[in-house]
Write an enzyme that holds these catalytic residues in place. Structure first.
Site, PDB file in Angstrom:
ATOM      1  N   SER A   1     -10.294  -0.065   7.059  1.00 41.75           N
ATOM      2  CA  SER A   1      -9.848   0.149   5.624  1.00 41.75           C
ATOM      3  C   SER A   1      -9.095  -1.234   5.175  1.00 41.75           C
ATOM      4  O   SER A   1      -8.691  -1.038   4.008  1.00 41.75           O
ATOM      5  CB  SER A   1      -8.569   1.083   5.781  1.00 41.75           C
ATOM      6  OG  SER A   1      -9.244   2.359   5.491  1.00 41.75           O
TER       7      SER A   1
ATOM      8  N   LYS B   1       0.905  -1.301   0.042  1.00 45.78           N
ATOM      9  CA  LYS B   1      -0.011  -0.124   0.068  1.00 45.78           C
ATOM     10  C   LYS B   1       1.010   1.219   0.008  1.00 45.78           C
ATOM     11  O   LYS B   1       2.049   1.398   0.736  1.00 45.78           O
ATOM     12  CB  LYS B   1      -0.803  -0.044   1.300  1.00 45.78           C
ATOM     13  CG  LYS B   1      -1.972   1.117   1.177  1.00 45.78           C
ATOM     14  CD  LYS B   1      -2.738   1.049   2.383  1.00 45.78           C
ATOM     15  CE  LYS B   1      -3.869   2.113   2.365  1.00 45.78           C
ATOM     16  NZ  LYS B   1      -4.721   1.943   3.645  1.00 45.78           N
TER      17      LYS B   1
ATOM     18  N   SER C   1      -9.909   2.251   2.743  1.00 50.59           N
ATOM     19  CA  SER C   1      -8.937   2.849   1.779  1.00 50.59           C
ATOM     20  C   SER C   1      -8.083   1.791   1.066  1.00 50.59           C
ATOM     21  O   SER C   1      -7.160   2.498   0.281  1.00 50.59           O
ATOM     22  CB  SER C   1      -8.032   3.925   2.676  1.00 50.59           C
ATOM     23  OG  SER C   1      -7.260   3.253   3.537  1.00 50.59           O
TER      24      SER C   1
END
Lengths: 95, 495
Positions: free
Chosen positions: B183, B79, B159
């Protein structure tokens, strides 16, 4: 209830975010509806309740007061948008 | 070479160890898949194929000698919120568009030490603020799943939307995510994969770009819980550079898969039967209870009375912390700078140009609730309610071992179905936020498809540092659900 333009402008100034006039109105509405929604917390009885600070799982730690990092000036400056030699530059702040 | 995209992380690891496949072959197959498919998915912000091939070569040398760490030669995605030494790290924000960290986050350093190969940096909502990956300065990541009756682009959740999309489509064998209010879990549910948000303090936050420091926690995302367990074992551990890191040994998470759930007490929080929840999600939840009961667990109703205050409390605490954390983006030391004649003018212009709409909105609300005259009414009160939410969980765990709930109140929605009201958008996180507020671990596993053919997940919430019981219970659901569906866009599907 929508936040008025004066309030939004004051908050934006505190947060150092420049806003266009047309953004002020939309943000006032959005922020107002979010603030209205969080008002429901007022109905909770919090008498005698301590605020939660961390999860209480990590033990506060002490370490020896010694240098563990450093001597990497170029790395620290490597992402500077503007620099002069070993310095970050800023607009003049003292007359 | 057929079947290479059928590997799970665990089976790839075993094939590498027994030299049935080389790390270079495995890495190249994934690089090819990214080149073929990521134009449709936009799951990567930065690709690092050269670095990955180099890493794979080194891995093969170690494997040939019978050496190498537990992730030796395994291709992963990271990420783009984890700082990676010498590789651009953006947090999906324009303000960090050209930021190249001169150091490595602890979590990614742990993965590299174990031999993992990084294929690149994955898309997310800007500064991890969002539930649909629509708030990225690099464009939205797209869910590889489609509804059976429509070609509309679905959101992958957020997210960690790029991480979820890349794992689901077979572009990586696993990915890192971060979870502040859901997330990891919500995008895992939206894309039919597994994801674990560990106990707060389990994985170091050092080098992870901060959103809300008292909530942010890194965790693994992969196609199943065995893969997640292997990744978590590498990612977790004490780090003196994070003052909230907890010094407790990392167990063998993979071994806990075999524990079973016989005699386990599974709590069903009655407050999670929220108004307006689709019948098929209620039905899936019931199905989850039946699966665990059939596997030998006991189902018990419990109460978490402050559940309805979880979201508003979260949006005060998280946004207050965000306004403070994001104050560092000032256009002086790193990140985008917009020149102005005065220092304040430079701050205001740089931050106006560099932050996206949702990030600005959240910073402003956070600033408001922390400002003079409002601090006690909003922030302090929210932190007290947070104590009550945590007490709900601790009390429930006196009587049960884990809690079972749906992960999200719906399946993935289409990009153009995003609610315009921010409060409606926040409701996506209604089931995931309370565990974050309390700091307890939680995971999501794929459990079925909805009527339109889109995956749905079930969430398990556990006791502090008892990820092992969570994984054991999650694996029982995995075995019963036998979720082997694949998304429309997948590396293993030939065109």
């Amino acid at each position: 209830m929508s936040l008025d333009a004066k309030t939004v402008t004051r908050i934006a100034r505190l947060a150092r975010i420049g806003l266009k006039p047309e953004e002020v109105e939309t943000l006032g509405q959005d922020m107002g509806s979010i603030i209205d929604w969080v008002e429901q917390l007022k109905e909770v009885d919090v008498t005698g309740i301590d605020p939660m600070i961390g999860t209480g799982l990590a033990k506060p730690r002490l370490r020896e007061d010694a240098v563990t990092d450093g001597d990497c000036r170029d790395k620290v400056l490597s992402n500077a948008p503007e620099r002069e030699g070993p310095f970050f530059t800023v607009p003049k702040v003292v007359e | 070479m057929s079947g290479i995209h059928d590997f799970t992380l665990a089976s790839a690891r075993d094939a590498l160890k027994s030299r049935k496949i080389s790390a270079v072959e495995l890495t190249n197959a994934h690089i090819d898949a990214i080149e073929r498919l990521d134009g449709q998915l936009n799951s990567f912000i930065t690709r690092t194929p050269d670095q990955a091939r180099e890493g794979a070569k080194v891995a093969d040398e170690a494997l040939a000698k019978g050496e190498g760490g537990r992730l030796c030669g395994i291709p992963l995605g990271i990420k783009d919120l984890f700082c990676t030494n010498g590789v651009r790290t953006t947090a999906a924000s324009k303000i960090l568009g050209n930021f190249v960290p001169p150091y490595e986050s602890t979590v990614t350093a742990n993965l590299l030490k174990d031999g993992a190969v990084f294929l690149g940096k994955l898309n997310l909502d800007e500064f991890a603020m969002g539930s649909a990956n629509l708030n990225s300065a690099f464009g939205p990541a797209v869910n590889p799943w489609k509804r059976k009756d429509s070609d509309a682009k679905l959101v992958p959740g957020g997210s960690s939307g790029g991480s979820a999309a890349a794992v689901a489509a077979g572009l990586v064998l696993g990915a890192t995510g971060t979870d502040t209010g859901g997330s990891i879990r919500q995008p895992a549910a939206f894309t039919g994969i597994a994801g674990i948000k560990p106990t707060y303090g389990r994985c170091s936050r050092f080098g992870t770009i901060a959103f809300a420091s008292s909530l942010d926690q890194a965790g693994p995302m992969a196609r199943n819980l065995q893969d997640c367990a292997i990744l978590l074992e590498s990612m977790a551990g004490f780090d003196p550079r994070d003052s909230t890191s907890v010094d407790t040994p990392v167990p063998n998470y993979e071994a806990s898969l075999k524990r079973g759930v016989k005699g386990l007490r599974v709590g069903i929080p009655k407050e999670y039967h929220v108004e307006g929840m689709p019948a098929e999600i209620e039905a899936l939840w019931q199905q989850g209870m039946n699966w665990l009961r059939d596997a030998g667990a006991e189902i018990v109703e419990v109460s978490l009375p402050h559940t309805k205050y979880g979201l508003p409390t979260y949006y005060i605490a998280a946004l207050a912390e965000a306004s403070s954390n994001l104050a560092r983006y000032d256009g002086l030391r790193f990140g985008e700078r917009v020149s102005a004649p005065s220092l304040d003018g430079l701050y205001e212009a740089s931050r106006a140009a560099g932050f996206g709409e949702e990030v600005k909105r959240r910073i402003l609300i956070g600033t408001h609730v922390l400002s003079s005259g409002y601090y006690d009414a909003y922030y302090l009160r929210a932190q007290k309610v947070r104590t009550l939410i945590q007490q709900d969980f601790l009390k429930a765990f006196e009587n049960v071992d884990v809690l079972l709930t749906p992960t999200a109140p719906s399946g993935a929605f289409a990009q153009d179905e995003k609610p315009t009201d921010p409060v409606q958008m926040y409701l996506n996180d209604v089931f995931t936020v309370p565990a974050s507020m309390a700091g307890v671990p939680a995971l999501s596993v794929p459990a079925g498809l909805d009527a339109r053919g889109v995956p749905l997940g079930l969430q398990l919430i556990g006791k502090f540092f008892d990820e092992e019981t969570l994984i054991a219970a999650g694996h029982a659901i995995e075995q019963a659900a036998a979720f082997h569906h694949r998304p429309t866009i997948h590396a293993g599907v030939s065109a």
